[in-house]
Design a protein around this motif. Structure first.
Motif, PDB file in Angstrom:
ATOM      1  N   UNK A 362       4.253   1.859  -5.630  1.00 52.58           N
ATOM      2  CA  UNK A 362       4.052   1.440  -6.979  1.00 52.58           C
ATOM      3  C   UNK A 362       2.877   0.572  -6.961  1.00 52.58           C
ATOM      4  N   UNK A 363       1.619   1.365  -7.012  1.00 45.74           N
ATOM      5  CA  UNK A 363       0.542   0.381  -6.878  1.00 45.74           C
ATOM      6  C   UNK A 363       0.110  -0.414  -8.157  1.00 45.74           C
ATOM      7  N   UNK A 364       0.970  -0.138  -9.182  1.00 48.20           N
ATOM      8  CA  UNK A 364       0.862  -1.052 -10.482  1.00 48.20           C
ATOM      9  C   UNK A 364       1.085  -2.386  -9.980  1.00 48.20           C
ATOM     10  N   UNK A 422       0.527 -11.737   1.630  1.00 49.78           N
ATOM     11  CA  UNK A 422       0.107 -10.886   2.875  1.00 49.78           C
ATOM     12  C   UNK A 422       0.458  -9.327   3.168  1.00 49.78           C
ATOM     13  N   UNK A 423       1.815  -9.417   2.667  1.00 44.49           N
ATOM     14  CA  UNK A 423       2.233  -8.060   2.540  1.00 44.49           C
ATOM     15  C   UNK A 423       1.569  -7.118   1.724  1.00 44.49           C
ATOM     16  N   UNK A 424       1.221  -7.615   0.417  1.00 41.99           N
ATOM     17  CA  UNK A 424       0.887  -7.076  -0.894  1.00 41.99           C
ATOM     18  C   UNK A 424      -0.615  -6.268  -0.191  1.00 41.99           C
ATOM     19  N   UNK A 430      -3.431   0.683   3.537  1.00 48.11           N
ATOM     20  CA  UNK A 430      -2.387   1.949   3.561  1.00 48.11           C
ATOM     21  C   UNK A 430      -3.285   2.936   2.576  1.00 48.11           C
ATOM     22  N   UNK A 431      -4.093   2.537   1.513  1.00 47.64           N
ATOM     23  CA  UNK A 431      -4.861   3.646   0.752  1.00 47.64           C
ATOM     24  C   UNK A 431      -6.047   3.902   1.563  1.00 47.64           C
TER      25      UNK A 431
END
Length: 537
Positions: A362-364, A422-424, A430-431
């Motif tokens: 959920x990139x939003x 940091x996780x975000x 990943x992208x």
């Protein structure tokens, strides 16, 4: 020039004495006096009673109203509850005029002496506060005596007589009362000046009443200035105070214009001295105005909301803190805790959204988390500053320990926000590298996310509720998360060794579970503050 100096000196003594008396009475009543305002105003009618009593004690409707603006700004009190206290404050503020009308000025030196003696020799805070109140009471009347002496020669001045003649215009009298009160920031002081003029026969009740009405409007300026920089709801509370006094004063001014003669005749026949006429006119106006306005409380609240539209939203860095509440440490401490709970809620929301971002794509959620992190950082700075100010206030040892724990707690919450950020940020890699996790890796990260989403709010709840059962559960969960992180790290190394996983996803995986383990550690810290307080391990 000599007359002006004497009047100014008398006015200064009067205002200082009134403030000193109010502060002394407030200290003698205890630190919970202001808390009563927040706790006992669940209905408008009850708010009127509380507002009248508190204002009669602290001798300042402006102080009560500023306090109420602070409560509304911090979300402790609704606008309707605040309106009740404001109406009551207008009744309570008439007490100063009634005290002056008793005309016990000849005892002023005795009161000053007794008050000073009590203040200097007292061993306890209570008797010292009583001495301060008595001293202020004496200085108030000493100021009245000084003003009377300074005003006495004016009776022979044709210039002053001509100036007073112009005050036969009710509208001009109202404007004078408004302007003078707005300048000196005290309607009680203006009433005192009018009563001093009355004692010298320099003003009539017909001239004094419009000034009194203007003074009621002018007294709202303190709350208006106090609301500058506050939230919309606090501005509405100040506006309601203005509307209430303005509408009432205009109605009574119109009635006075048409009924001046019978009003003056009634007051002069019932009350022999002008100070008594002024005091009872002030009391009568505010009481009748409250009775008239009480049924329209909802209408005035609605009008304020329409004049000042909008909503205080979640984008405000802090919504529960107000510097006015620092004078009431117990309430300020509760508000700081409410703000920290809000800060923890934002961090928890970001944690859940980072879970959906990393494992569900959920990139939003990315921008939401980043914006929320800025808000969390801003909140930490504001809450820290507020708690430092609170720590410098005269608070109990128990409250000081609570302040220290809250300072540590917000640091842990802010660090949780940093780890979520940091996780975000792993989403960028990943992208860009089009990383795909193995089913086992997804399962292990899922397990870690779920555990952290449970332990963090549980730790916050254990702190807020001081619940040792929750503390135990946090400690147990934290041990489980540590074991998970160690186990999953070893599992991943084995997968890499056996070439069941690629290096790029592996780096993201290890970073993710490492940050989750740190979130668990900070949750453990929060629960530890509770454990230490209760000598519990």
């Amino acid at each position: 020039m000599e007359i002006a100096m004497q009047v100014i000196c008398g006015l200064g003594l009067f205002i200082y004495g009134m403030n000193l008396m109010g502060e002394g009475l407030q200290k003698a009543a205890g630190t919970k006096l202001k808390a009563i305002v927040g706790a006992l105003t669940k209905s408008t009618l009850r708010g009127i009673v509380v507002g009248a009593l508190v204002t009669a004690i602290i001798q300042s409707s402006s102080a009560t109203t500023v306090m109420v603006v602070g409560f509304v700004n911090a979300g402790i009190m609704t606008l309707k509850q605040a309106f009740g206290v404001i109406m009551g404050a207008n009744i309570g503020t008439t007490m100063t005029g009634i005290i002056i009308a008793l005309n016990i000025s000849k005892y002023a030196p005795l009161l000053v002496g007794v008050g000073t003696l009590l203040f200097l020799i007292s061993k306890t805070k209570l008797t010292k506060a009583v001495g301060e109140a008595v001293l202020g009471f004496g200085l108030l009347f000493l100021g009245m005596l000084t003003m009377e002496g300074g005003l006495r020669p004016l009776g022979e001045s044709p210039i002053f007589s001509n100036m007073m003649a112009t005050l036969n215009s009710p509208l001009l009298g109202l404007m004078v009362g408004f302007l003078v009160t707005a300048i000196v920031q005290s309607s009680s002081a203006v009433i005192g000046i009018i009563q001093a003029l009355g004692l010298q026969g320099l003003i009539s009740i017909g001239q004094a009443f419009p000034i009194l009405l203007g003074s009621n409007i002018g007294s709202t300026m303190t709350a208006v200035l106090s609301s500058v920089g506050a939230h919309r709801t606090a501005k509405r509370a100040a506006l309601i105070h203005f509307l209430f006094n303005f509408i009432g004063s205009i109605i009574f001014l119109i009635l006075f214009v048409f009924l001046r003669a019978p009003f003056v005749h009634f007051m002069e026949s019932v009350f022999p001295s002008l100070p008594a006429q002024i005091a009872m006119s002030h009391l009568g106006f505010n009481t009748i105005n409250t009775i008239l306005m009480y049924p329209f409380a909802d209408k005035l609240v609605s009008a304020a909301e329409k004049i000042i539209p909008g909503v205080d939203g979640d984008n405000d860095s802090t919504i529960h803190l107000d510097e006015r509440l620092l004078k009431t440490p117990s309430i300020a401490l509760g508000q700081a805790l409410s703000e920290i709970k809000r800060m923890a809620g934002l961090a928890e929301q970001s944690l859940r959204e980072s879970h959906a971002l990393i494992l569900e794509g959920r990139v939003e959620n990315y921008n939401k988390i980043m914006e929320r992190e800025l808000l969390i950082n801003a909140m930490q700075k504001e809450i820290t500053g507020y708690l430092i100010e609170l720590g410098n206030a005269p608070i109990s040892d128990v409250e000081r320990i609570e302040v220290d724990d809250l300072l540590y707690m917000i640091s842990d919450i802010e660090r949780v926000g940093d780890h979520v950020k940091n996780i975000c940020e792993l989403q960028d890699d990943i992208e860009s590298e089009r990383i795909v996790f193995s089913e086992l890796g997804i399962k292990e990260m899922e397990e870690m996310f779920v555990a952290c989403e449970k332990i963090f709010p549980l730790a916050v709840r254990s702190f807020v509720e001081k619940n040792l059962d929750d503390v135990n559960e946090v400690f147990t969960l934290e041990d489980e998360v540590d074991k998970m992180e160690e186990e999953f790290r070893l599992n991943h190394i084995k997968r890499l060794a056996n070439k069941y996983a690629d290096a790029a996803p592996g780096i993201i995986f290890l970073d993710c579970i490492s940050n989750l383990e740190r979130i668990s550690d900070h949750s453990n810290n929060i629960a530890t503050y509770v454990a230490n307080k209760h000598n519990f391990e």
